[in-house]
Scaffold this motif. Structure first.
Motif, PDB file in Angstrom:
ATOM      1  N   ARG A 161       0.696  -1.181   0.116  1.00 21.66           N
ATOM      2  CA  ARG A 161      -0.069   0.064   0.009  1.00 21.66           C
ATOM      3  C   ARG A 161       0.739   1.328   0.390  1.00 21.66           C
ATOM      4  O   ARG A 161       0.510   2.464  -0.514  1.00 21.66           O
ATOM      5  N   HIS A 162       2.079   1.283   0.402  1.00 23.07           N
ATOM      6  CA  HIS A 162       2.905   2.441   0.548  1.00 23.07           C
ATOM      7  C   HIS A 162       4.262   1.948   0.026  1.00 23.07           C
ATOM      8  O   HIS A 162       5.255   2.081   0.910  1.00 23.07           O
ATOM      9  N   PRO A 163       4.507   1.881  -1.093  1.00 18.52           N
ATOM     10  CA  PRO A 163       5.636   1.493  -1.634  1.00 18.52           C
ATOM     11  C   PRO A 163       6.962   2.462  -1.757  1.00 18.52           C
ATOM     12  O   PRO A 163       7.911   1.741  -1.803  1.00 18.52           O
ATOM     13  N   HIS A 164       6.331   3.796  -1.578  1.00 14.95           N
ATOM     14  CA  HIS A 164       7.311   4.628  -1.891  1.00 14.95           C
ATOM     15  C   HIS A 164       7.666   5.072  -0.153  1.00 14.95           C
ATOM     16  O   HIS A 164       8.565   6.082  -0.226  1.00 14.95           O
ATOM     17  N   PRO A 224       0.696   1.517  -7.001  1.00  9.24           N
ATOM     18  CA  PRO A 224       1.881   2.356  -7.358  1.00  9.24           C
ATOM     19  C   PRO A 224       1.850   3.863  -6.871  1.00  9.24           C
ATOM     20  O   PRO A 224       2.714   4.462  -6.569  1.00  9.24           O
ATOM     21  N   ASP A 225       0.469   4.467  -6.826  1.00  5.31           N
ATOM     22  CA  ASP A 225       0.385   5.934  -6.218  1.00  5.31           C
ATOM     23  C   ASP A 225       0.377   5.936  -4.837  1.00  5.31           C
ATOM     24  O   ASP A 225      -0.174   6.858  -4.512  1.00  5.31           O
ATOM     25  N   HIS A 277     -10.027   1.939   0.277  1.00  4.82           N
ATOM     26  CA  HIS A 277      -8.685   2.558  -0.388  1.00  4.82           C
ATOM     27  C   HIS A 277      -9.007   4.146  -0.157  1.00  4.82           C
ATOM     28  O   HIS A 277      -7.676   4.698  -0.399  1.00  4.82           O
ATOM     29  N   GLY A 278     -10.095   4.905  -0.224  1.00  2.78           N
ATOM     30  CA  GLY A 278     -10.108   6.226  -0.327  1.00  2.78           C
ATOM     31  C   GLY A 278      -9.957   6.955   0.893  1.00  2.78           C
ATOM     32  O   GLY A 278     -10.053   7.970   1.228  1.00  2.78           O
TER      33      GLY A 278
END
Ligand code: SF4
Ligand code: SF4
Ligand code: FES
Length: 259
Positions: A98-101, A123-124, A153-154
């Motif tokens: 959920r928080h790949p970055h 991805p975002d 998800h929102g």
């Protein structure tokens, strides 16, 4: 007092204390990213889950979030059993998807040997892990300027109508307790911006250092009965002034030694 065993070590605790509080005191570490000493436990991240049993449970075990579990006499706790570690790995794997970055999420996952998520990556995905520490601390301060909105998800943390929050005082408590540094702010010395709202800063009349926002100072004066002029000088200059006064007092001759 109750006696319990954690990872083979017998410890004492006050009846009703939360297990995580006891473990922190005993320097027994488990990940607990939605926990903060300033607010009540919430049980959002589940990473503090531990295995518990008792001698008379006939081998039966349970898995509980230690931040919300009050200690009991005779409890036997394992903080890193195989099942617990697998549970944490799954949770961190999901967080990574959920928080790949997020550098913080990557770091927490890496500590459990996960460098790549096994789920489908968003991805975002942003860096907000929805731990609600920011909203809880803002509520605790008495402002309730931000809240979680949306579902699934929102779901996100936001001010009402996504506009600069009228009740925000710019105290920064939310940003300072955010475990992923998702809440951003800017300080220019004389002004601050957070949640899209601009604040005027009060600067120390002795050293010119920015102290706090005018809104926060006014709120503290009104709600905590702190004299308004207290905020004209920063803590450091307050301390210097006190030290100078103490220095002068120590030079005064005591009446009984004066000739
Ligand atoms: S900066 Fe604003 S939103 Fe954040 S804790 Fe303070 S009052 Fe609440
Ligand atoms: S913004 Fe930060 S503190 Fe607030 S819910 Fe998200 S991760 Fe937690
Ligand atoms: S610290 Fe997050 S659930 Fe306990």
């Amino acid at each position: 007092m109750v006696r319990l065993t954690i990872n083979g070590r017998v410890v004492q605790a006050e009846k009703g204390e939360m297990l995580l509080v006891v473990m922190n005191r005993e320097k027994i570490s488990v990940p607990a990213i939605c926990n903060h000493g300033a607010v009540e436990a919430f049980g959002a991240c589940r990473l503090c889950t531990v295995e518990i049993t008792k001698n008379d449970w006939n081998g039966w075990k349970n898995y509980v979030t230690s931040c919300l579990y009050p200690v009991e006499d005779g409890l036997i706790v394992s903080t890193h059993s195989e099942t617990v570690i697998n549970l944490r790995k799954t949770l961190l794997d999901l967080h990574l998807a959920r928080h790949p970055h997020s550098e913080h999420v990557r770091q927490w996952a890496m500590e459990y040997g996960i460098t790549q998520t096994s789920f489908e990556e968003i991805p975002d995905g942003d860096d907000c892990i929805l731990c609600a520490l920011c909203t809880r601390i803002c509520d605790r301060m008495g402002f309730a300027a931000i809240s979680t909105v949306g579902r699934g998800h929102g779901k996100e943390v936001a001010p009402p109508l996504n506009e600069p929050p009228p009740d925000c005082t710019g105290c920064l408590a939310c940003a300072q307790c955010c475990p992923t540094e998702f809440i951003t702010f800017s300080d220019s010395g004389t002004s601050r911006e957070i949640w899209g709202k601009q604040f005027e800063m009060i600067t120390c009349k002795e050293c010119s250092k920015p102290i706090l926002t005018k809104d926060f100072a006014e709120t503290l004066s009104k709600t905590r009965n702190i004299p308004a002029d207290y905020f004209e000088v920063c803590d450091e200059c307050h301390r210097k002034a006190t030290a100078l006064t103490m220095g002068k007092i120590s030079q005064w001759q005591r009446e009984d030694t004066a000739s």
